[in-house]
Design a protein around this motif. Structure first.
Motif, PDB file in Angstrom:
ATOM      1  N   PRO A 199       1.707 -14.036  -4.176  1.00 57.59           N
ATOM      2  CA  PRO A 199       0.654 -13.084  -3.801  1.00 57.59           C
ATOM      3  C   PRO A 199       0.241 -12.212  -4.981  1.00 57.59           C
ATOM      4  N   LEU A 200      -1.067 -12.000  -5.118  1.00 60.84           N
ATOM      5  CA  LEU A 200      -1.600 -11.299  -6.280  1.00 60.84           C
ATOM      6  C   LEU A 200      -1.109  -9.859  -6.359  1.00 60.84           C
ATOM      7  N   VAL A 201      -1.171  -9.135  -5.247  1.00 57.55           N
ATOM      8  CA  VAL A 201      -0.779  -7.717  -5.269  1.00 57.55           C
ATOM      9  C   VAL A 201       0.687  -7.576  -5.663  1.00 57.55           C
ATOM     10  N   ARG A 202       1.525  -8.436  -5.112  1.00 58.44           N
ATOM     11  CA  ARG A 202       2.948  -8.375  -5.463  1.00 58.44           C
ATOM     12  C   ARG A 202       3.170  -8.619  -6.939  1.00 58.44           C
ATOM     13  N   GLU A 203       2.430  -9.580  -7.493  1.00 59.42           N
ATOM     14  CA  GLU A 203       2.591  -9.895  -8.908  1.00 59.42           C
ATOM     15  C   GLU A 203       2.118  -8.743  -9.793  1.00 59.42           C
ATOM     16  N   LEU A 204       1.006  -8.129  -9.414  1.00 59.97           N
ATOM     17  CA  LEU A 204       0.521  -6.986 -10.193  1.00 59.97           C
ATOM     18  C   LEU A 204       1.534  -5.859 -10.198  1.00 59.97           C
ATOM     19  N   LEU A 205       2.087  -5.558  -9.035  1.00 59.93           N
ATOM     20  CA  LEU A 205       3.088  -4.496  -8.951  1.00 59.93           C
ATOM     21  C   LEU A 205       4.336  -4.861  -9.745  1.00 59.93           C
ATOM     22  N   LEU A 206       4.723  -6.128  -9.681  1.00 61.09           N
ATOM     23  CA  LEU A 206       5.929  -6.569 -10.392  1.00 61.09           C
ATOM     24  C   LEU A 206       5.747  -6.481 -11.893  1.00 61.09           C
ATOM     25  N   VAL A 207       4.630  -6.991 -12.394  1.00 57.88           N
ATOM     26  CA  VAL A 207       4.395  -6.991 -13.838  1.00 57.88           C
ATOM     27  C   VAL A 207       4.255  -5.571 -14.370  1.00 57.88           C
ATOM     28  N   VAL A 208       3.491  -4.740 -13.666  1.00 57.87           N
ATOM     29  CA  VAL A 208       3.339  -3.342 -14.089  1.00 57.87           C
ATOM     30  C   VAL A 208       4.681  -2.620 -14.034  1.00 57.87           C
ATOM     31  N   PHE A 235      -2.935 -14.714 -21.078  1.00 62.37           N
ATOM     32  CA  PHE A 235      -2.080 -15.885 -20.899  1.00 62.37           C
ATOM     33  C   PHE A 235      -1.535 -15.952 -19.475  1.00 62.37           C
ATOM     34  N   LEU A 236      -1.030 -14.833 -18.969  1.00 62.09           N
ATOM     35  CA  LEU A 236      -0.473 -14.809 -17.620  1.00 62.09           C
ATOM     36  C   LEU A 236      -1.562 -14.973 -16.561  1.00 62.09           C
ATOM     37  N   VAL A 237      -2.713 -14.349 -16.780  1.00 59.42           N
ATOM     38  CA  VAL A 237      -3.810 -14.473 -15.815  1.00 59.42           C
ATOM     39  C   VAL A 237      -4.278 -15.924 -15.727  1.00 59.42           C
ATOM     40  N   TRP A 238      -4.445 -16.577 -16.872  1.00 60.89           N
ATOM     41  CA  TRP A 238      -4.897 -17.968 -16.866  1.00 60.89           C
ATOM     42  C   TRP A 238      -3.896 -18.865 -16.156  1.00 60.89           C
ATOM     43  N   LEU A 239      -2.620 -18.679 -16.443  1.00 61.14           N
ATOM     44  CA  LEU A 239      -1.603 -19.484 -15.775  1.00 61.14           C
ATOM     45  C   LEU A 239      -1.594 -19.217 -14.275  1.00 61.14           C
ATOM     46  N   TYR A 240      -1.746 -17.959 -13.893  1.00 59.75           N
ATOM     47  CA  TYR A 240      -1.743 -17.618 -12.465  1.00 59.75           C
ATOM     48  C   TYR A 240      -2.868 -18.340 -11.729  1.00 59.75           C
ATOM     49  N   LEU A 241      -4.033 -18.409 -12.362  1.00 57.27           N
ATOM     50  CA  LEU A 241      -5.202 -19.027 -11.722  1.00 57.27           C
ATOM     51  C   LEU A 241      -5.175 -20.552 -11.786  1.00 57.27           C
ATOM     52  N   ARG A 242      -4.709 -21.111 -12.912  1.00 55.90           N
ATOM     53  CA  ARG A 242      -4.845 -22.549 -13.140  1.00 55.90           C
ATOM     54  C   ARG A 242      -3.524 -23.325 -13.055  1.00 55.90           C
ATOM     55  N   ARG A 243      -2.404 -22.683 -13.392  1.00 55.02           N
ATOM     56  CA  ARG A 243      -1.109 -23.362 -13.377  1.00 55.02           C
ATOM     57  C   ARG A 243      -0.072 -22.437 -12.727  1.00 55.02           C
ATOM     58  N   PRO A 244      -0.124 -22.292 -11.395  1.00 49.60           N
ATOM     59  CA  PRO A 244       0.745 -21.313 -10.720  1.00 49.60           C
ATOM     60  C   PRO A 244       2.234 -21.508 -10.983  1.00 49.60           C
ATOM     61  N   TRP A 267       7.229 -19.590 -13.977  1.00 46.34           N
ATOM     62  CA  TRP A 267       8.223 -19.880 -15.019  1.00 46.34           C
ATOM     63  C   TRP A 267       8.036 -18.974 -16.229  1.00 46.34           C
ATOM     64  N   SER A 268       6.807 -18.846 -16.709  1.00 46.92           N
ATOM     65  CA  SER A 268       6.539 -18.041 -17.901  1.00 46.92           C
ATOM     66  C   SER A 268       6.832 -16.569 -17.646  1.00 46.92           C
ATOM     67  N   ARG A 269       6.470 -16.083 -16.470  1.00 47.69           N
ATOM     68  CA  ARG A 269       6.752 -14.682 -16.147  1.00 47.69           C
ATOM     69  C   ARG A 269       8.261 -14.421 -16.130  1.00 47.69           C
ATOM     70  N   ARG A 270       9.022 -15.343 -15.588  1.00 41.71           N
ATOM     71  CA  ARG A 270      10.480 -15.177 -15.560  1.00 41.71           C
ATOM     72  C   ARG A 270      11.062 -15.202 -16.970  1.00 41.71           C
ATOM     73  N   VAL A 271      10.568 -16.120 -17.798  1.00 35.59           N
ATOM     74  CA  VAL A 271      11.073 -16.204 -19.174  1.00 35.59           C
ATOM     75  C   VAL A 271      10.727 -14.926 -19.942  1.00 35.59           C
ATOM     76  N   LEU A 272       9.500 -14.448 -19.818  1.00 37.63           N
ATOM     77  CA  LEU A 272       9.100 -13.219 -20.509  1.00 37.63           C
ATOM     78  C   LEU A 272       9.914 -12.024 -20.023  1.00 37.63           C
ATOM     79  N   ALA A 273      10.175 -11.959 -18.720  1.00 39.47           N
ATOM     80  CA  ALA A 273      10.974 -10.857 -18.182  1.00 39.47           C
ATOM     81  C   ALA A 273      12.399 -10.902 -18.732  1.00 39.47           C
ATOM     82  N   ALA A 274      12.973 -12.109 -18.797  1.00 38.36           N
ATOM     83  CA  ALA A 274      14.328 -12.244 -19.330  1.00 38.36           C
ATOM     84  C   ALA A 274      14.373 -11.885 -20.805  1.00 38.36           C
ATOM     85  N   LEU A 275      13.392 -12.369 -21.564  1.00 39.17           N
ATOM     86  CA  LEU A 275      13.326 -12.056 -22.994  1.00 39.17           C
ATOM     87  C   LEU A 275      13.189 -10.555 -23.210  1.00 39.17           C
TER      88      LEU A 275
END
Length: 270
Positions: A26-35, A106-115, A120-128
């Protein structure tokens, strides 16, 4: 006389590729999580402020380690930039303005085109980023632009633009003693890895130019040591080894048409 009826031609299989949206969170959840992750990181970096003496001691250790390892001096890259006021201004601008917007796009494009690749990328970036925060707290490090032994120019202060205050100890916007690892380089490298993994164009390997340019910029502007980039690469490698690449982000739906039945051969021998 025999008459034969040839079987009807088999219709080719039709493959329909459709984006797999089932993995898109869900978009709202992702926005809140990333912020939220960004704010936690920004506030966490501030906890390392004030360790001035330790940051400079560590800077001398890193500088001496690079010389022991016979790494090229950061000054060799800076000398190229200082050969042109325009070039050094471009490098400062790249350092100040590309880091966050490029990662966000990068994250927006992946969210729209490669969910699935987005997750995966969000998890890797968060871990890094989490690992980097731990290292920032455990190993405060003054950048080479502050180290007299390095003999480097603070290009941001001299030529502009800069994102840092002139007095590092009182800079309330950024922790200038969090040089290792370089998240500028780490995020740029993950951007390239993520796009290479998520796309199939033969030109996708050109995305590696982004981390390469970022490496030259962070070193040439004297904001990071070579070892800061090495540390970021090591942390990213660990994150990629632990967090598995998802299945392809597109599902293949195949509709098959059964071939027409061959009518029975009829013939009359007279």
């Amino acid at each position: 006389m025999e008459s034969r009826t040839e079987p009807a031609e088999r219709e080719p299989d039709i493959a329909v590729r459709e984006p797999d949206t089932s993995a898109r969170p869900p978009l709202v959840r992702e926005l809140l999580l990333v912020v939220g992750l960004f704010l936690v990181y920004k506030f966490g970096r501030q906890l390392a402020n004030g360790h001035t003496g330790e940051a400079f001691r560590n800077a001398h250790h890193v500088w001496d380690a690079e010389r022991t390892l016979r790494l090229p001096g950061e000054g060799a890259v800076q000398d190229v930039l200082l050969g042109s006021d325009t070039l050094v201004h471009i490098a400062n601008t790249y350092y100040a303005t590309v880091h966050f917007p490029a990662t966000a796009l990068f994250l927006v494009w992946l969210y729209l085109r490669r969910p699935r690749h987005y997750v995966w990328s969000r998890r890797v970036l968060a871990a890094l980023t989490a690992a980097a925060l731990v290292l920032h707290l455990a190993f405060p490090l003054a950048p080479p632009r502050m180290l007299d032994a390095a003999g480097l120019v603070d290009t941001g202060q001299v030529y502009g633009p800069t994102v840092y205050g002139a007095a590092p100890q009182t800079d309330s916007m950024a922790n200038q003693f969090a040089a290792m690892p370089s998240l500028h380089f780490g995020w740029a490298l993950m951007l390239a890895v993520g796009l290479i993994a998520a796309t199939s164009s033969r030109w996708r390997w050109l995305w590696l130019l982004h981390p390469l340019i970022t490496l030259l910029v962070v070193v040439g502007t004297a904001n990071h040591y070579w070892l800061d980039a090495f540390a970021a690469t090591a942390l990213l490698g660990i994150a990629l080894a632990v967090i598995r690449l998802p299945v392809p982000g597109r599902s293949l739906v195949v509709r098959r048409h059964a071939p027409a039945r061959e009518p029975a051969a009829s013939g009359a021998g007279r």
